[in-house]
Design an enzyme around this catalytic site. Structure first.
Site, short mmCIF file in Angstrom:
data_model
loop_
_atom_site.label_atom_id
_atom_site.label_comp_id
_atom_site.label_asym_id
_atom_site.label_seq_id
_atom_site.Cartn_x
_atom_site.Cartn_y
_atom_site.Cartn_z
N THR A 146 -1.01 7.27 3.45
CA THR A 146 -1.20 6.05 4.22
C THR A 146 0.02 5.76 5.09
O THR A 146 1.14 5.64 4.60
CB THR A 146 -1.44 4.86 3.26
OG1 THR A 146 -2.55 5.18 2.43
CG2 THR A 146 -1.73 3.60 4.05
N ASP B 88 3.36 11.59 2.20
CA ASP B 88 2.55 10.43 1.88
C ASP B 88 1.30 10.46 2.75
O ASP B 88 1.26 11.16 3.77
CB ASP B 88 3.38 9.17 2.15
CG ASP B 88 2.59 7.90 1.95
OD1 ASP B 88 1.86 7.81 0.96
OD2 ASP B 88 2.70 7.00 2.80
N ARG C 270 -3.55 9.30 -7.22
CA ARG C 270 -3.18 8.23 -8.17
C ARG C 270 -1.74 8.34 -8.64
O ARG C 270 -1.44 8.09 -9.80
CB ARG C 270 -4.11 8.27 -9.39
CG ARG C 270 -5.58 8.13 -9.08
CD ARG C 270 -5.94 6.76 -8.60
NE ARG C 270 -7.37 6.50 -8.63
CZ ARG C 270 -7.94 5.41 -8.13
NH1 ARG C 270 -7.18 4.49 -7.54
NH2 ARG C 270 -9.22 5.23 -8.20
#
Length: 1076
Positions: A390, A388, A700
């Protein structure tokens, strides 16, 4: 009954099926323990014998009871089996006793329950039933899944701590329905409460609840915000009242107690296949020897008068019995203690990870945690990392940096032109401040009004001071936006179930909240519909640019300029959100509101129904502007990614950000470089093309898509994968990968609770893989290779002996030696190698990432290594049998006694074997400590100590049938001739190994051999001041953990260093090491 007759609880899935009052009384007692006094022994044995290895040895034990088959006494199998079963049973018993104590303590907790119209009576948790009304006070644990009816806080707010549920310590708020809060405050009102609750069936979803309440001819939607879940704790709320919906085993926390998907390592699977291979070899060898016995008996045995036993059995039947006899004699080819030893090693390796101070994050007092003990060696075989962005690569501490309003961008001044400027000095564009304060710019006013109104943040007044506000946000992004609005004069003050109060430039305003269209990962936006004080109805919406631009009105202005600003923000690696609004007429809202209410109380596909209704109102939006939030990289991320890439680990970043943002983050964290060729595309041959790339960034993507990407690579590339993340949206990805790593960051503990390993910073991943993973893999491979070898060398002596015993299933050793060989005489040295060995220290493991390659390639343990261990064992068993056999043939001792009897021969072969296997593990040990030295010498000493004891006359007098080798050891081992035989046997067994190791280290050195330090003195891993190209971060790592146990010097003689006494370590040059 403890509930009013008119109160009904209705559980349903798709159909609304009413449940009668008689079936409502479900107990709240929990039972997590597995055994009681009567069931422990049979149930535990049943569970253990479900393992194939234990069942196999039980079958052997039964065979040994049959006199016609067995030539070994039953205790040779019983004692090892009992030890293995006993160790496991004791561990299970200790665990279950702890569960018993916990269950008893929880079930006997007290709670106030409404009985006979009064809430004063204390009831034990075990007696609470579905439908009971309970009162909870501050710091009380919640006894069941409860619908919040009312509380002492304004607007029926109740704060809970969910640490036992999901590991998070920050407070969360729950809110009762307005109607129940207003009408159910007193005991009399609670006693008269009658409603029909229709809700989902009990399930394990902690993030969702769906139900409706029918009361006084009105339907009210129920969701998770109205529920207090068992396992949580009431905080900052003096008291609250609730209705028990799910009790006992039906509560969500108990439903989550089920078994998760069991992950197995590659070595586990390979080890099982090898055990099956050994079993097939055992059957083939036993069958061959049984055929040999059949022919031998026909040709020789039946004609030898001195072998006549009066049993009248023909040769074929004797061969059949001999087959089962050899299955028993050769059973040690399948090692009974293998699985127990592997679990001990894995447990120790997990403890080393937990104890590693170099993976301890002092700022948050967070150590590394191995949450599983079964995957350690798999950490040394990782080929793909899925990360990931963030909170994993970045800090997830958001700062409002820039924005664009009505086509004009605002932000801090760039001071890069002034080399004397203080980089810490932050200067927000004064023109924006002046614009907002003047209140002449309608767009700027609406921009910050939207930020202060369109959110789900809760506010607290610290120490009761009205100006000292503390915001509690569901995400750091939302907290940063509300704080930005606050700093610009639009201060969020409070909220109720249907109002929001803000202060607009010192003027307090209250807005009626007509609807809240919440955010989720599919919608990628949230909206709020408000009624202004002047009666206007307006929808405010914020979300990702991709979904907002699709819903903008054709008349919306500034779309192009805002898009240009968004691209600039993305190139600066800022996180962006678009803000927009829509004015709604009263008639339009009333028509939409009816559809919204119907969707809210739908019991089938409520989420989908709500999404359809949301789509109807979220259109023809007017763009206001966009925000840009900064999320800085964590410390050490670029260095970590660069080092992992040098270890041929492919790193994929899966993020929900825009392509430009993700690409620029890729450059800033060294995932991408200028000399790489970048490929874009949505319809690429994903598996084949993407897996050929050095790095992949997926933009996205939703949480489900993250898991799908991991599944694709696992399925088509058969690669070992690792996923790392910090939030709830990463849980699916973490569970899908072969190894899941959770980072305890700003987004709570859901990722950590679902992970196999957890720590606080991404940079610790390099140490987890390149040091702990690599060491664990090397240690486990070395342990397994030697374990198989020592069992083959031990067992196959019986095979050679069979050629001289008429293939009659006779054993070559004493019975007690067979019993104790794997338990006492050879287990500890190899176990310590599996726990402590290291070819190079942690400093060099990090300095030379190419050392990681053998694990990815699986070169240290495979079928080739297995057959090398097999042939090594065959060779050693051949030497151990035939050299003593030749020495005993036609010999005479110095005292005139012949030392050529069977028992003396058994002692010599056993002694030769013990010396050989313990010295062999010494040759294979790369890292020596006092503990290793003690284990090798201690194992040999234990062997001789026990042997002299069981060969003594005293024990023979006590147990004449069990101890028959009376005086053999003392008689045989006083013959110098036999000691010379032992020395010759051990020397010839070890000489080829020494020669092969010498050739390998000089002619075909491994990567570890090339970078291993040499010198007179072993330097400290923290020796500063030496010339090195390693980064300052990598220099902070410590050396291996064997020094935690002992700091013994190496027993190897090492050549002196050439460069003088100050150059105590020689390292391969960086370029040479990278080209290995």
């Amino acid at each position: 009954s403890t509930i009013p007759n008119t109160l009904r609880i209705n559980w349903s899935a798709d159909l609304l099926i009413e449940v009668s009052e008689e079936t409502v009384g479900m107990g709240n007692a929990i039972k997590t323990y597995k055994y009681n006094v009567l069931t422990f022994l049979p149930l535990n044995l049943y569970e253990q014998f479900k393992r194939a290895a234990n069942l196999y040895f039980l079958a052997l034990l039964i065979l040994q009871i049959i006199p016609d088959i067995s030539t070994l006494p039953w205790y040779t199998t019983l004692i090892p089996l009992v030890v293995v079963l006993g160790i496991t049973a004791i561990k299970d018993l200790v665990d279950d006793l702890a569960r018993h104590r916990m269950d008893k303590e929880i079930n006997n907790r007290k709670c106030e329950v409404l009985l006979d119209g009064r809430l004063e009576q204390k009831s034990k948790w075990r007696n609470i039933e579905v439908g009971d009304v309970v009162r909870l006070k501050k710091n009380d644990f919640i006894p069941a899944d409860i619908l919040l009816l009312s509380s002492s806080n304004p607007n029926s707010l109740c704060y809970v701590e969910t640490a036992e549920l999901d590991g998070e310590t920050n407070l969360k708020f729950k809110m009762g329905l307005r109607v129940t809060d207003e009408r159910l405050q007193e005991e009399r009102q609670l006693a008269e409460f009658d409603a029909l609750i229709e809700c989902e069936e009990p399930n394990n979803r902690l993030d969702k609840f769906m139900g409706t309440m029918l009361w006084q001819r009105e339907r009210y939607p129920l969701d998770l915000d109205n529920m207090l879940l068992r396992g949580c704790k009431v905080r900052n709320t003096e008291e609250c009242h609730g209705l028990v919906i799910f009790a006992g085993a039906d509560t969500k926390i108990m439903r989550n107690g089920g078994k998760t998907r069991f992950k197995r390592t590659k070595i586990d699977e390979l080890m099982n296949y090898m055990v099956y291979t050994i079993f097939v070899l055992l059957i083939l060898v036993a069958a061959g020897l049984a055929i040999g016995h059949t022919f031998w008996y026909e040709e020789i045995g039946s004609k030898a008068w001195y072998l006549y036993d009066a049993k009248g059995q023909d040769a074929s039947y004797r061969g059949f019995l001999s087959f089962w006899g050899y299955i028993i004699v050769l059973n040690t080819m399948v090692p009974i203690s293998l699985y127990v030893s592997v679990e001990v090693i894995r447990l120790g390796q997990s403890k080393f990870i937990n104890w590693d101070l170099q993976m301890y994050f002092a700022e948050k007092d967070t150590p590394a945690k191995a949450r599983t003990t079964t995957l350690n060696e798999q950490l040394g075989q990782i080929e793909y990392i899925f990360s990931d962005k963030t909170g994993t690569l970045t800090q997830n501490i958001m700062a409002f940096k820039k924005c664009t309003i009505a086509g004009r961008s605002y932000g801090p001044v760039d001071w890069s032109w002034n080399r004397h400027a203080d980089r810490k000095f932050q200067f927000m564009d004064h023109s924006l401040v002046a614009c907002v304060r003047s209140r002449k710019d309608k767009d700027a006013t609406e921009f910050f009004k939207l930020l202060s109104l369109c959110h789900t943040v809760m506010v607290e007044h610290k120490d009761g001071k009205p100006c000292d506000l503390v915001y509690q946000a569901a995400s750091p992004d939302e907290g940063a936006l509300v704080t930005a609005a606050r700093n610009f004069g639009y201060v969020f003050l409070s909220r109720t179930q249907d109002t929001i109060t803000i202060k607009e430039m010192d003027q307090e305003s209250t807005y009626e909240m007509l609807a809240l269209l919440d955010f989720n990962s599919d919608r990628k936006r949230m909206s709020i519909i408000l009624k202004f004080p002047d009666g206007r109805i307006r929808l405010y919406c914020k979300g990702a640019d991709t979904v907002i631009y699709e819903r903008l009105s054709p008349n919306s202005r500034h779309k192009e300029t805002t898009q240009d600003a968004l691209d600039i923000f993305a190139n600066e690696t800022l996180r962006t959100l678009c803000l927009c609004y829509k004015d709604i007429s009263t008639d339009e809202f009333e028509a939409w509101s009816r559809k919204h209410k119907d969707a809210q109380v739908a019991m089938s596909d409520r989420d989908a129904a709500l999404d359809r209704v949301y789509e109807e109102i979220e259109n023809n939006l007017m763009l206001i502007g966009a925000t840009a939030i900064e999320d800085k990289l964590q410390d050490g991320v670029p260095e970590t990614i660069a080092k992992l890439a040098k270890a041929d680990i492919k790193i994929w970043v899966l993020t929900g950000d825009k392509k430009e943002t993700a690409e620029n983050i890729g450059y800033s964290c060294s995932l991408l470089s200028d000399d790489m060729q970048i490929h874009y595309g949505e319809d690429i041959d994903f598996v084949n093309m993407a897996c050929e790339c050095e790095a992949v960034i997926c933009c996205r993507v939703t949480p489900k898509q993250k898991a799908n990407v991991v599944s694709l690579v696992k399925k088509y590339k058969k690669a070992v994968t690792l996923s790392i993340g910090d939030g709830a949206n990463d849980v699916n990805m973490i569970k899908t990968a072969d190894i899941g790593v959770g980072i305890s960051g700003q987004e709570g503990m859901q990722a950590v609770m679902s992970s196999d390993y957890a720590f606080a910073q991404f940079c610790y991943l390099q140490r987890l893989l390149l040091v702990h993973g690599r060491w664990s893999y090397i240690r486990m491979c070395k342990f397994l290779r030697f374990f198989f070898f020592k069992n083959f060398a031990f067992t196959l002596v019986h095979f050679w002996y069979s050629f001289f015993s008429g293939y009659s299933s006779q054993v070559a050793y004493e019975d007690w030696f067979i019993t104790l060989y794997n338990l006492c005489y050879s287990s500890l040295p190899v176990l310590l190698v599996g726990l402590l060995d290291q070819d190079v220290n942690d400093k060099l493991s990090l300095k030379f990432p190419k050392l990681y390659l053998p694990g990815q390639q699986g070169t240290l343990f495979n079928y080739r290594n297995f057959f090398i261990s097999l042939f090594h064992g065959i060779f050693v068993s051949l030497i151990i049998f035939f050299i003593p056999y030749g020495a005993f043939l036609q010999t005479m001792g110095q005292d005139g006694e012949a030392p050529s009897d069977y028992q003396s021969f058994a002692v010599v072969t056993a002694s030769s074997l013990i010396f050989t296997v313990n010295l062999q593990i010494s040759l294979d040990t790369s890292y020596w400590t006092f503990v290793n030295c003690f284990a090798v010498l201690g194992s040999i000493a234990i062997y001789f100590g026990i042997m002299f004891d069981i060969h003594s006359a005293g024990i023979h007098v006590l147990f004449p049938s069990a101890f028959t080798f009376t005086g053999v050891a003392s008689n045989a081992l006083r013959q110098p001739y036999l000691w010379l035989t032992i020395i010759l046997t051990v020397g010839i067994s070890l000489l080829p190994v020494i020669c092969i190791q010498f050739l390998h280290k000089t002619i075909w050195p491994s990567v570890g051999d090339k970078v291993r330090p040499v010198g007179k003195k072993k330097p400290s891993a923290f020796q500063r001041g030496q010339r090195s190209r390693r980064s300052a971060y990598a220099f902070s790592h410590s050396r291996g953990y064997a020094d935690l146990i002992s700091s013994g010097r190496s027993i190897r003689r090492r050549p002196p260093a050439r460069g003088g006494p100050q150059d105590s370590i020689r390292e391969v040059p960086q370029r040479e090491a990278e080209n290995i």
